[in-house]
Design a protein around this motif. Structure first.
Motif, mmCIF file in Angstrom:
data_model
loop_
_atom_site.group_PDB
_atom_site.id
_atom_site.type_symbol
_atom_site.label_atom_id
_atom_site.label_comp_id
_atom_site.label_asym_id
_atom_site.label_seq_id
_atom_site.Cartn_x
_atom_site.Cartn_y
_atom_site.Cartn_z
ATOM 1 N N GLU A 158 0.823 -1.211 0.000
ATOM 2 C CA GLU A 158 0.000 0.000 0.000
ATOM 3 C C GLU A 158 0.854 1.257 0.000
ATOM 4 O O GLU A 158 0.540 2.242 -0.683
ATOM 5 N N ARG A 217 0.542 3.934 -2.985
ATOM 6 C CA ARG A 217 0.119 5.300 -2.681
ATOM 7 C C ARG A 217 1.126 6.310 -3.203
ATOM 8 O O ARG A 217 0.760 7.369 -3.735
ATOM 9 N N ARG A 226 -7.310 8.675 -2.288
ATOM 10 C CA ARG A 226 -6.920 7.967 -1.077
ATOM 11 C C ARG A 226 -7.189 6.478 -1.274
ATOM 12 O O ARG A 226 -8.087 6.090 -2.020
ATOM 13 N N THR A 227 -6.425 5.637 -0.609
ATOM 14 C CA THR A 227 -6.565 4.191 -0.780
ATOM 15 C C THR A 227 -7.947 3.744 -0.324
ATOM 16 O O THR A 227 -8.397 4.052 0.786
ATOM 17 N N ILE A 280 -7.379 -2.850 -0.876
ATOM 18 C CA ILE A 280 -6.087 -3.517 -1.043
ATOM 19 C C ILE A 280 -6.349 -5.012 -1.132
ATOM 20 O O ILE A 280 -7.109 -5.558 -0.316
ATOM 21 N N VAL A 282 -4.027 -2.232 -5.567
ATOM 22 C CA VAL A 282 -4.510 -1.179 -4.672
ATOM 23 C C VAL A 282 -5.343 -0.200 -5.500
ATOM 24 O O VAL A 282 -4.917 0.242 -6.572
ATOM 25 N N GLY A 303 -7.520 3.526 -5.520
ATOM 26 C CA GLY A 303 -7.655 4.819 -4.879
ATOM 27 C C GLY A 303 -8.916 5.490 -5.343
ATOM 28 O O GLY A 303 -9.289 5.391 -6.516
#
Length: 264
Positions: free
Chosen positions: A192, A196, A208-209, A212, A259, A261
């Protein structure tokens, strides 16, 4: 059934201070803290990795045959809100959903000190014979309140001397589980953190994440060196997707993560 609770340095760094072995539902308490990355009241999502791996992993072990442990093969988070940093507890709970003679699957939730849902979580595990290490108390000493720099924790230089989206990490004693391999939750945090960084390079702080997913292909022993490579598959104004591949120096992949976002 009963089984040992085994912890190590990673649990202390990520604030885990109590693991309640009340099978089939497991509860882990992790004290929030400030991190060099992220803002006040908004920690990096990857710091959930260790307590989440603990809770979902012990829930899977509840379904293992007697005398068997579990190793993580898949670990996933879907995130709903900011990760607190004010020093209160996150409560991570998980329960066994299904198991057979070889594998188990668990699901659960992360809630903050006010009872608000922070994330939904799930794990698949593979059963292996024997318990690693020695059992410890269910009460785990936690680290102090000082902020932690994830780059320093991973031993990754972030001063512009390395290529963006790439890193080399030595697996030290702080990064491993009691089996002597890279901790699954630490691996998720690394995935992560790197994803990011790559999204921020394209979109600033606009994303923003939000989720995952990490697949664990083979164990990474203490003393190994891994290379991390990220690929931004998509990055728009409201959504991004990054694939992260962690490999041994011989090129064999050990972790593959994706991941996403979303708009901040």
């Amino acid at each position: 059934m009963t089984f040992p609770i085994i912890s190590g340095p990673a649990e202390r760094v990520f604030g885990v201070h109590r693991i309640s072995p009340a099978a089939p539902e497991m509860e882990v308490r992790a004290r929030t803290r400030h991190w060099a990355e992220g803002g006040v009241g908004d920690a990096p999502v990857g710091v959930l990795g260790v307590p989440v791996d603990n809770a979902t992993g012990y829930a899977v072990i509840a379904g293992a045959p007697p005398g068997y442990w579990s190793v993580t093969t898949e670990l996933s988070l879907d995130v709903f809100g900011p990760i607190p940093t004010e020093g209160g507890d996150l409560v991570v709970s998980a329960a066994l959903v299904h198991s057979n003679a070889s594998t188990g699957f668990s699901e659960g939730e992360v809630v903050d000190a006010q009872g608000r849902s922070v994330a939904r979580i799930r794990q698949r595990g593979l059963f292996v014979a024997g318990y690693p290490g020695q059992a410890t108390s269910a009460a785990v000493p936690s680290a102090g309140p000082d902020p932690v720099d994830l780059g320093a924790f991973f031993g990754v230089v972030s001063n512009g001397s390395r290529e963006l989206g790439a890193a080399e990490v030595d697996v030290t004693a702080d990064l491993v589980n009691p089996m002597g391999n890279l901790h699954g939750g630490v691996g998720l945090c690394l995935v992560e953190w790197m994803a990011r960084e790559s999204l921020q390079a394209v979109n600033g702080d606009g994303l923003r994440t939000t989720s995952i997913h990490v697949a664990y292909l083979r164990p990474v022993p203490l003393g190994a060196t891994v290379r991390v490579a990220t690929e931004v598959l998509h990055c728009g104004r409201g959504f991004g997707l990054v694939q992260v591949t962690v490999s041994l120096t011989n090129g064999k992949p050990v972790l593959v993560g994706r991941v996403t976002g979303g708009a901040a």
